[in-house]
Structures are given as structure tokens and as C-alpha cells.
Design a protein around this motif. Structure first.
Motif, PDB file in Angstrom:
ATOM      1  N   LEU A 143       0.893  -1.184  -0.017  1.00  0.00           N
ATOM      2  CA  LEU A 143      -0.195   0.005  -0.016  1.00  0.00           C
ATOM      3  C   LEU A 143       0.809   1.236  -0.019  1.00  0.00           C
ATOM      4  O   LEU A 143       1.921   1.352   0.804  1.00  0.00           O
ATOM      5  CB  LEU A 143      -1.175  -0.019   1.332  1.00  0.00           C
ATOM      6  N   GLY A 144       0.599   2.012  -0.821  1.00  0.00           N
ATOM      7  CA  GLY A 144       1.199   3.454  -0.859  1.00  0.00           C
ATOM      8  C   GLY A 144       0.261   4.419  -0.066  1.00  0.00           C
ATOM      9  O   GLY A 144      -0.661   4.706  -0.343  1.00  0.00           O
ATOM     10  N   GLU A 145       0.938   4.904   1.009  1.00  0.00           N
ATOM     11  CA  GLU A 145       0.189   5.743   1.841  1.00  0.00           C
ATOM     12  C   GLU A 145       0.797   7.375   1.656  1.00  0.00           C
ATOM     13  O   GLU A 145       1.962   7.484   1.807  1.00  0.00           O
ATOM     14  CB  GLU A 145       0.449   5.603   3.348  1.00  0.00           C
ATOM     15  N   ALA A 188       5.591   3.390   1.886  1.00  0.00           N
ATOM     16  CA  ALA A 188       4.888   1.922   1.773  1.00  0.00           C
ATOM     17  C   ALA A 188       4.427   1.434   2.969  1.00  0.00           C
ATOM     18  O   ALA A 188       5.038   1.551   4.408  1.00  0.00           O
ATOM     19  CB  ALA A 188       5.981   1.076   1.083  1.00  0.00           C
ATOM     20  N   ARG A 189       3.420   0.942   2.918  1.00  0.00           N
ATOM     21  CA  ARG A 189       2.629   0.098   4.254  1.00  0.00           C
ATOM     22  C   ARG A 189       2.230  -1.184   3.625  1.00  0.00           C
ATOM     23  O   ARG A 189       1.755  -1.608   2.553  1.00  0.00           O
ATOM     24  CB  ARG A 189       1.198   1.069   4.710  1.00  0.00           C
ATOM     25  N   ALA A 190       2.363  -2.031   4.946  1.00  0.00           N
ATOM     26  CA  ALA A 190       1.788  -3.507   4.466  1.00  0.00           C
ATOM     27  C   ALA A 190       0.330  -3.389   4.920  1.00  0.00           C
ATOM     28  O   ALA A 190      -0.183  -2.722   5.516  1.00  0.00           O
ATOM     29  CB  ALA A 190       2.631  -4.332   5.417  1.00  0.00           C
ATOM     30  N   SER A 191      -0.336  -4.271   4.331  1.00  0.00           N
ATOM     31  CA  SER A 191      -1.728  -4.125   4.612  1.00  0.00           C
ATOM     32  C   SER A 191      -2.043  -4.856   5.974  1.00  0.00           C
ATOM     33  O   SER A 191      -0.956  -5.466   6.539  1.00  0.00           O
ATOM     34  CB  SER A 191      -2.400  -5.136   3.393  1.00  0.00           C
ATOM     35  N   ARG A 192      -3.010  -4.606   6.412  1.00  0.00           N
ATOM     36  CA  ARG A 192      -3.714  -4.777   7.874  1.00  0.00           C
ATOM     37  C   ARG A 192      -3.191  -6.240   8.251  1.00  0.00           C
ATOM     38  O   ARG A 192      -2.870  -6.478   9.504  1.00  0.00           O
ATOM     39  CB  ARG A 192      -4.970  -4.522   7.917  1.00  0.00           C
ATOM     40  N   ALA A 193      -3.598  -7.203   7.388  1.00  0.00           N
ATOM     41  CA  ALA A 193      -3.463  -8.634   7.795  1.00  0.00           C
ATOM     42  C   ALA A 193      -1.912  -9.178   7.733  1.00  0.00           C
ATOM     43  O   ALA A 193      -1.802 -10.204   8.207  1.00  0.00           O
ATOM     44  CB  ALA A 193      -4.367  -9.389   6.874  1.00  0.00           C
ATOM     45  N   SER A 194      -0.915  -8.393   7.680  1.00  0.00           N
ATOM     46  CA  SER A 194       0.407  -8.887   7.449  1.00  0.00           C
ATOM     47  C   SER A 194       1.069  -9.327   8.640  1.00  0.00           C
ATOM     48  O   SER A 194       1.865  -9.976   8.743  1.00  0.00           O
ATOM     49  CB  SER A 194       1.190  -7.745   6.895  1.00  0.00           C
ATOM     50  N   PHE A 195       0.630  -8.838   9.757  1.00  0.00           N
ATOM     51  CA  PHE A 195       1.318  -9.100  11.080  1.00  0.00           C
ATOM     52  C   PHE A 195       0.626 -10.495  11.478  1.00  0.00           C
ATOM     53  O   PHE A 195      -0.257 -11.031  11.382  1.00  0.00           O
ATOM     54  CB  PHE A 195       0.937  -8.303  12.118  1.00  0.00           C
ATOM     55  N   ASP A 196       1.838 -11.680  11.703  1.00  0.00           N
ATOM     56  CA  ASP A 196       1.465 -12.848  11.539  1.00  0.00           C
ATOM     57  C   ASP A 196       1.302 -13.010  13.286  1.00  0.00           C
ATOM     58  O   ASP A 196       2.377 -13.365  14.029  1.00  0.00           O
ATOM     59  CB  ASP A 196       2.583 -13.914  10.979  1.00  0.00           C
ATOM     60  N   LEU A 197      -0.058 -13.237  13.640  1.00  0.00           N
ATOM     61  CA  LEU A 197       0.072 -13.404  14.957  1.00  0.00           C
ATOM     62  C   LEU A 197       0.283 -14.739  15.546  1.00  0.00           C
ATOM     63  O   LEU A 197       0.829 -14.939  16.740  1.00  0.00           O
ATOM     64  CB  LEU A 197      -1.647 -13.194  15.487  1.00  0.00           C
ATOM     65  N   SER A 198      -0.011 -15.796  14.744  1.00  0.00           N
ATOM     66  CA  SER A 198       0.295 -17.258  15.452  1.00  0.00           C
ATOM     67  C   SER A 198       1.820 -17.301  15.549  1.00  0.00           C
ATOM     68  O   SER A 198       2.391 -17.840  16.612  1.00  0.00           O
ATOM     69  CB  SER A 198      -0.318 -18.159  14.435  1.00  0.00           C
ATOM     70  N   HIS A 216       8.638   1.956  -9.382  1.00  0.00           N
ATOM     71  CA  HIS A 216       7.475   1.514  -9.718  1.00  0.00           C
ATOM     72  C   HIS A 216       6.527   2.070  -8.775  1.00  0.00           C
ATOM     73  O   HIS A 216       5.248   2.575  -8.879  1.00  0.00           O
ATOM     74  CB  HIS A 216       7.346  -0.147  -9.860  1.00  0.00           C
ATOM     75  N   PHE A 217       6.830   1.914  -7.380  1.00  0.00           N
ATOM     76  CA  PHE A 217       5.857   2.220  -6.233  1.00  0.00           C
ATOM     77  C   PHE A 217       5.529   3.832  -6.473  1.00  0.00           C
ATOM     78  O   PHE A 217       4.313   4.327  -6.529  1.00  0.00           O
ATOM     79  CB  PHE A 217       6.744   2.205  -5.100  1.00  0.00           C
ATOM     80  N   LEU A 218       6.643   4.616  -6.545  1.00  0.00           N
ATOM     81  CA  LEU A 218       6.344   6.042  -6.772  1.00  0.00           C
ATOM     82  C   LEU A 218       5.449   6.288  -7.958  1.00  0.00           C
ATOM     83  O   LEU A 218       4.450   6.990  -7.870  1.00  0.00           O
ATOM     84  CB  LEU A 218       7.842   6.661  -7.012  1.00  0.00           C
ATOM     85  N   VAL A 219       5.812   5.912  -9.271  1.00  0.00           N
ATOM     86  CA  VAL A 219       5.042   6.192 -10.421  1.00  0.00           C
ATOM     87  C   VAL A 219       3.309   5.689 -10.348  1.00  0.00           C
ATOM     88  O   VAL A 219       2.452   6.232 -10.850  1.00  0.00           O
ATOM     89  CB  VAL A 219       5.554   5.622 -11.667  1.00  0.00           C
TER      90      VAL A 219
END
Ligand code: GPQ
Length: 804
Positions: free
Chosen positions: A204-206, A228-238, A280-283
Motif C-alpha cells: 500500500l502506498g500511503e 509503503a505500508r503493509a496491508s493490515r493482515a500482514s502481522f503474523d499473530l500465530s 514503480h511504487f512512486l509512479v
């Protein structure tokens, strides 16, 4: 009650400051830290600019004008507090309010951190251009990356550069507005089926934005920076639950690494996957935002190129050409020809180099893996383009090979500059000579094919940043002479100073300003390096990235020559000099770092020996950045612009220094040529080979050793390099004798003789002052305001939109 030019009563500023301290920082005057006060002050200034921004945005919305979107991987913005105080007209109120509260404005300014989101000239140019766009009332947005870590902080240990991370937002950045609800998805990897791309990884680009006010106008534009941000579900709780803390955040780290660091690499290509990801992220983020903004007031695609023009700052954002094609074809369902017409009407490309090794290329295999659909589109663009080439040059496979976007040997690579020229409506170099050499050498086959596509737009610098903010003393003196401050928006008015040249009282004042600025610089140099500079000595400065072609080595060789002359007692004609260096080297650029070590070693020699330091003292000021430039440039008497002719695209410190009354010693390279044309040959110290002679010498088979053999003083200088520092720097001497890529030995004698002339000229201080005043008076052309007007006329076709 005093009312200043912004119509804000002084005590209102104080009230607002205290309110921000309470409401935004949650603290009181009594328990506030210096950081709290600084942040509250910044917010109070920002609030006023926001009011202006709201009006600018309303005007833009109403008039639906054509926008310039400036895409750049780098911005060197400099400190925001002093600029925003001046531009908002709040300087006096702020000072009064702080005084009443018993606070020191200088201490608070120290807490303002400069965002070092760039490497050197290219990044600073981007900042000057945004400043000028707002000042000229041109609707514009700058897009960039919000790197967590800016350009590294430089220190020296045993004379060698040490790099430390620049965590510029450690205490938060009061100047920016985050918009986490406006994130854009950016895809990577994956596969393409039937022309449809399914990425494997989504980051995600914030965005966050900062305000870019114009000077002497109500216009406030924006710079939008993406992280750049990771999506919300990216943290691996287990995983975390299992105590595998590192793995739990793996995915987050991988995504967020994209905007982690600015690549501290300057004008040489660095083949790193992460860097291509950044581009690529920037453009992707920028184009999504541009389309969203277009749709606020427009529908369909017919008027897109009327309303949108995108300037590509070098090749770093050139993937935008493929990305916009992808959006138009795959998401908007346009056919190829229509999409290509839109793309070709949207982009313009600025090239900033002549060095072939600095022209970016990416391995086809890497692009295919990371951006498979973009690679397909690039092939298609190339296919259509090569058909055009075939028509223009039937049966000429050499032409096809030369022009193709794909390089075949020794490895298949995408040539980003070729993609840029093919996909843009206009291509420009950054100084007359540079644009000419681009047409004649680096991009010659393209210039032959499409001569009308090529332009020159000579760089410029912000007079606000480099006069008003950096040099208040000289600004005050000039304003008192010209009667007002308006020249800061109309720099050609400096020519009125020509008349002051004959006024001896004015010359005295001019000299006094220089001396006071040198005193400030000496104080700073003493504090950071321990070197005691003499404020009456000539301030002889070389400030720029360390690069072999810029020839800091030649500068050091002159100092070594002086060492020998002084030791021999040949001091007639010598004048005391403070030799000042500032600049960083790319961490992996060994040869540049070696020259730095030499400079520091030579500095130790001259500073440590009273016989020598009577004539030369040398300070290598660490961590050169925008703030450093603001301190050094106003003090400078001599500007070293000594690159090998044909190598420096433009240079911009040359302009800042001339504007501040420094005389240039330089080659006919980059914008030096135009500076000399304007200030007059008699007010410029020219030496060395020109670009044509340099090429001819190389072609004739350059043998540096024969220069060494023919000139005993040169021999002495190089032998000194070979033995200084226990011989550790011998490699430099070996390289000079065996290769000398940048013709240092060939230009040595001319440079030394020219420096002798400089010394002679300095002896007549009054004549020097005349030349200094003329340099400033004739530098009006080098305002970035003129640069954006040139872009506006030649390339963007943007009328100004002053606030209604
Ligand atoms: N420049 Cl290609 C950079 O600062 N970084 C780069 O990667 C490239 C160019 C400079 C160039 O060397 C100077 O001559 C110019 O004055 C400057 O860009 C701005 O155009």
C-alpha cells in the motif's frame, strides 16, 4: 497592537502558539519541552499556510486549469521553518511572541530538521522548481517518496567518510499531513494472462503532503510523498504467539522496506531490485493520484492531455510511461493507438547527465519478474517504435540496434532513457551546452529522428532560499539599494545593481557583508572541525558531491602545489586562503572516498604547520546539506567549478555562488558557460580544455605520464600524493599516472596559472569587489522562476493561475 503584512496582530500569534501547545501537544508553557515549543510554533505557522492553501485549492477547483505534475525520486527541501516563517510574513510576530515567552528563535530553528530526501543537485533542483512553480502561480503538485531515512549523515574518522542513518522524523514532522485513508495498492510480481496482470504482492502506498508556498503570492501548492505500508493482515499473530517475533513481522518489513531508504547513489546506476521497486511504487501512486485529481473536474480521456502534464525528473520515474499505458489499456479499455496518443501527450523528460554509465538500464529478466505486464508493454512500445525507425531508415539494422529500447549485449536490458524519449512529447537538457551535447552525442540518433522533440531549459535556483534565507545581510543591502524586496521574485532587477558598482560606500558595505558572513562561517568551521579560519582570508569553496569527474582532486593538487611553494619560500604573489570543501560520496564509491581521505590528510598538513597556515587553511565541513550550503555560500569569494569540460550537465552551486557575489574559477562546462557569458569574461576565471579538446585529446591517445614528465611542479605534487599518509594514498597517484580518466594532469598547469591570477586579482580588493557585485548583478537569469517560465513556454504550456 502591531499588525504585520499578513494582517495578524502580534498577540494573536502568541495566543495561537499557546493554544497549539495545549491542544496539539497537550502540555503547558511551564512543562513544555523545547521540542513541544518548536512543534507548536511550526503548527502555528502551518495553520496560516493552510488557510492560504484552502483558497488556492478553491481557485484551482473553480478554474479547472492545466496542472504540472513533477515526478522525482529526490527532493532536497531544506529546513521548512525559516522558509515558512518568511513566506507567510509571520517572522516578526513569531519573533515578538517568542521573545515575550522568553524563548530563543535560533534554538528552535535548530530543532527544525531538514528533510534530506535527495542526493545532490538533482534533488535540490526539484525543490527549487517546486518553490518557483508556487511563486509563479502555476498549478502544480510534486510527487516523491517519503523515505524513512534520508541521505546519510556524514562524519569523518581518521579522514575517512563514515555514514550514519538519517532518521529525520524521529520526533515527528510537524509540516506534513498524513492521509492514511487515501492508500493506493501497488502490485509486484505475479503473472499475466490475456493481457491481464495478477500481481503476487500488493503493497500500500500511503500519501502525506507538505505545503509549498509561493513567495510574495497567496498561492500554496503541494508536495505529495508516499510511503509503503503493509496491508493490515500482514502481522503474523500465530508466529508471534510462538515467540517467533522476527518472522511475525517479516511481511511487514518486506513491504515497508520499499520506502525505507534513499539510495545514496549519485548519477551512477545501481542495479538493485529494491530500487526498481521504489520507482514503480512512486509512479503507480502518483499516476493514481493524478487521475483521481483529473476526475474531480473532468470526465473521459479526451481532455486529459489538456489538463495534465507530467515532468519526469531524470529516468527514475520513467516507468510511468509503461504504467499509464497499462492503466489506459487494461483498466480503462482504450485501444493501443488512443492510449499511446494520450501517453505521448502527457509526459516530458528531463535528462541530467552526459555520463553513459549514469544512464539507467534494468535487466529485462528483472523487469519481467517484477513487472511482467510492464515488460510486455515496453516490448510493444518498442515494436511500434522500431517500425517507425525502419520507415525512417529502411534496411539499416545498425539504426534499429542503436535506437532500440532494449539493449541486447552483453545482457538484455531496458534502456530507460530510450523509453523516456520515445514516450515523451519533449526532452530537455539542463544547460545550453548540455542540451547541445545531448543532441550531438548521448541522444544523437533520437535528435536526428525527432529534432523538434529536443529542448534546452537551463537550470535555476531559488533566490528566496539562497539569498533571502541564506544571506539576510546581502539581501538587506541589495534591498536598500533597489528600494524594495520585489527583486526576490523578479531577479532580473538585480541588473540595477550595476550602477552601484561605482559607489565606493556601497562597495565598502558589500565587502563588510562578505566579511561578516565569513566570520559566521569561521565560527561554524571552528566548532565542527576545530580548524581556525581567518575571516579576512579569501573563502575559496568547492561544495558538491564527490565525483571523479568534478575533480576535487585537482583542487587538492593546487593546495599541494602551494605547500611546496611556501616551503621553498616562494610566497610572493600568494594570498591567504581558506580552502573549504563540502560534499558526500556514495558509500560504495571507493575512488571518490579515497580523494576525500587525501583532502583530509592535506588539510592536516596545512593546518598543523604555522608556516603553511599563514597562507592556506583547509576545512572539510562534514555533512554538507542544504543548511550547510546556506552557511557556506554567502561567505564565499571564490567558486570552484572545475569539472572536466563535457561532463557536468549543469551544476547549480555555480549559480548560487555567483548570485552571492563569488567569482568563479571554472572550465567551459555545464552552466559555467552561460554564467561566464552573462557576468562577462573579465569577471570569471576561465581555464582548461573545452569539451571538444577533451574528446580530441582522448582520441589522440592520452598519456598522462608524459604530462608528469614534462612539468616538474606537477611531478612534485604527484610524488607528494604517493608518499603522504605512509603511502596509503599511493593508488591515487598510480591512477593519475596510468589512467587519469578525467584529464586532471592535462588541465593541471592551466589551473595553477589561473589560480595565480585569482590571487593576483584578490590583492586589489576594491577591483575584486566590483567583480563580485557584477557577478550578483548579472545572475538574474539563474533564478528558478525563469526556469519554470521556460518550461511553461516551451514544454508545459501552462498559464499562471493567480488566486481569484
Ligand atoms: N545530477 Cl543524473 C544529480 O545530482 N544526480 C543524478 O543522478 C544526475 C544528475 C545533477 C547533475 O550532475 C548536475 O550537473 C545538475 O546541475 C543537476 O543534476 C540538476 O540538473
Amino acid at each position: 497592537m502591531t499588525v504585520a503584512n499578513d494582517g495578524v496582530p502580534a498577540d494573536e500569534f502568541e495566543t495561537d502558539l499557546l493554544r497549539n501547545l495545549a491542544h496539539q501537544r497537550g502540555t503547558t508553557r511551564q512543562s513544555a519541552s523545547a521540542q513541544d515549543i518548536y512543534q507548536a510554533l511550526a503548527l502555528t505557522v502551518r495553520d496560516r499556510l493552510v488557510d492560504r492553501y484552502v483558497k488556492t485549492a478553491a481557485t484551482y477547483y473553480e478554474t479547472n486549469p492545466r496542472f504540472v505534475y513533477y515526478l522525482s525520486a529526490e527532493y532536497m527541501l531544506g529546513k521548512q521553518l525559516p522558509q515558512n516563517l518568511l513566506y507567510s510574513g509571520l517572522q516578526n510576530q513569531a519573533r515578538d511572541a517568542l521573545e515575550k515567552l522568553g524563548l530563543d528563535p535560533a534554538e528552535l530553528e535548530d530543532l527544525d530538521v531538514e528533510p534530506g530526501l535527495g542526493n545532490g543537485g538533482l534533488g535540490r533542483l526539484a525543490a527549487c522548481i517546486l518553490d518557483a512553480l508556487a511563486t509563479e502561480d502555476i498549478p502544480a503538485v510534486g510527487y516523491g517518496i517519503r523515505y524513512d531515512l534520508g541521505i546519510f549523515k556524514q562524519t569523518f574518522e581518521d579522514g575517512a567518510q563514515v555514514e550514519r542513518p538519517d532518521d529525520w522524523t524521529f520526533y515527528g514532522n510537524p509540516w506534513e499531513f498524513a492521509a492514511p485513508d487515501d492508500q493506493q495498492p501497488v502490485g509486484f510480481y505475479g503473472k499475466v494472462e490475456d493481457g491481464k496482470w495478477t500481481p503476487d504482492e500488493i503493497v500500500l502506498g500511503e500519501p502525506s503532503h507538505m505545503l509549498v508556498p509561493g513567495y510574495g503570492t497567496q498561492t500554496v501548492n503541494l508536495i505529495r510523498l508516499w510511503r509503503a505500508r503493509a496491508s493490515r493482515a500482514s502481522f503474523d499473530l500465530s508466529r508471534f504467539g510462538e515467540g517467533r517475533y522476527g518472522e511475525a513481522v517479516d511481511a511487514i518489513v518486506r513491504s515497508e522496506n520499499i520506502s525505507k531508504v534513499l539510495y545514496p547513489d549519485d548519477s551512477t546506476e545501481l542495479g538493485r531490485e529494491l530500487r526498481l521497486k521504489q520507482q514503480h511504487f512512486l509512479v503507480t501512486c502518483a499516476l493514481r493520484d493524478i487521475v483521481r485529481r483529473y476526475r474531480l473536474r473532468n470526465t473521459g480521456w479526451d481532455t486529459f492531455t489538456e489538463k495534465v502534464t507530467v515532468q519526469l525528473n531524470d529516468t527514475h520515474p520513467v516507468m510511468a510511461i509503461a504504467e499509464l499505458m497499462r492503466v489506459l489499456l487494461d483498466e480503462e479499455g482504450l485501444d493501443w493507438d488512443r492510449a499511446w496518443l494520450i501517453v505521448r501527450g502527457t509526459f516530458a523528460y528531463t535528462c541530467h547527465t552526459l555520463l553513459p554509465e549514469a544512464l539507467e538500464t534494468w535487466p529485462v529478466a528483472l523487469v519481467e519478474r517484477l513487472l511482467p505486464r510492464h515488460m510486455e508493454i515496453i516490448y510493444l512500445i518498442n515494436f511500434h517504435f522500431l517500425q517507425e525507425v525502419e520507415q525512417a531508415y529502411p534496411g539499416d539494422p545498425g539504426k534499429l540496434r542503436e535506437l532500440s529500447i532494449i539493449q541486447e549485449e552483453p545482457e538484455r536490458r531496458v534502456r530507460m532513457a530510450h523509453l523516456a524519449v520515445v514516450g515523451a512529447k519533449a526532452v530537455n537538457g539542463v544547460a545550453e551546452l548540455h542540451s547541445k551535447l545531448l543532441r550531438e552525442t548521448t541522444l544523437r540518433p533520437f535528435a536526428e529522428l525527432w529534432p523538434e522533440r529536443f529542448h534546452n531549459v537551463t537550470n535555476g535556483v531559488s533566490p528566496r532560499r539562497f539569498m533571502l534565507i541564506a544571506n539576510p545581510r546581502l539581501t538587506g543591502l541589495i534591498s536598500s539599494r533597489l528600494g524594495d524586496h520585489d527583486w526576490l521574485r523578479d531577479l532580473d532587477r538585480l541588473s540595477d545593481l550595476e550602477r552601484a558598482v561605482d559607489d565606493s560606500a556601497f562597495r565598502d558595505q558589500w565587502r563588510e557583508v562578505k566579511r561578516a558572513n565569513r566570520r559566521d562561517l569561521a565560527r561554524y568551521a571552528r566548532a565542527v572541525t576545530g580548524v581556525a579560519l581567518d575571516p579576512d582570508a579569501m573563502a575559496d569553496v568547492m561544495i558538491k558531491r564527490f565525483h571523479e569527474y568534478k575533480r576535487q582532486l585537482l583542487r587538492v593538487m593546487h593546495v599541494i602545489t602551494l605547500i611546496h611553494r611556501i616551503r621553498r619560500g616562494e610566497t610572493a604573489g600568494l594570498v591567504p586562503r581558506s580552502v573549504i570543501f563540502g560534499g558526500k560520496a556514495a558509500p560504495g564509491y571507493y575512488a571518490a572516498k579515497r580523494i576525500m581521505r587525501l583532502a583530509n590528510a592535506v588539510a592536516d598538513v596545512v593546518n598543523g604547520d604555522p608556516q603553511l597556515s599563514a597562507y592556506v587553511r583547509m576545512a572539510f565541513l562534514p555533512n554538507y546539506n542544504v543548511s550547510g550550503a546556506e552557511l557556506i555560500i554567502p561567505a564565499a569569494d571564490l567558486s570552484e567549478q572545475i569539472s572536466l569540460a563535457g561532463k557536468e550537465a549543469s551544476g547549480t552551486s555555480n549559480m548560487k555562488l555567483a548570485l552571492n557575489g563569488a567569482l568563479t574559477i571554472g572550465t567551459l562546462d555545464g552552466a559555467n558557460v552561460e554564467i561566464r557569458d552573462r557576468v562577462g569574461a573579465g569577471n570569471f576565471f576561465l581555464f582548461g580544455l573545452d569539451a571538444g579538446q577533451a574528446v580530441a585529446l582522448k582520441q589522440a591517445g592520452y598519456r598522462p605520464r608524459s604530462w608528469y614528465e614534462a612539468d616538474w611542479e606537477l611531478r612534485e605534487t604527484i610524488d607528494f600524493i604517493a608518499t603522504i599518509d605512509d603511502g596509503a594514498l599511493r593508488e591515487i597517484a598510480d591512477d593519475l599516472l596510468n589512467r587519469d580518466e578525467y584529464l586532471t594532469l592535462a588541465d593541471y598547469r592551466a589551473y595553477i596559472e589561473c589560480q595565480d591570477e585569482v590571487a593576483h586579482a584578490w590583492e586589489d580588493r576594491d577591483a575584486w569587489t566590483r567583480m563580485s557585485i557584477l557577478n550578483a548583478a548579472r545572475s538574474g537569469f539563474f533564478s528558478a522562476d525563469r526556469t519554470v517560465r521556460d518550461y511553461g513556454r516551451e514544454i508545459w504550456h501552462t498559464p499562471a493561475v493567480p488566486e481569484v
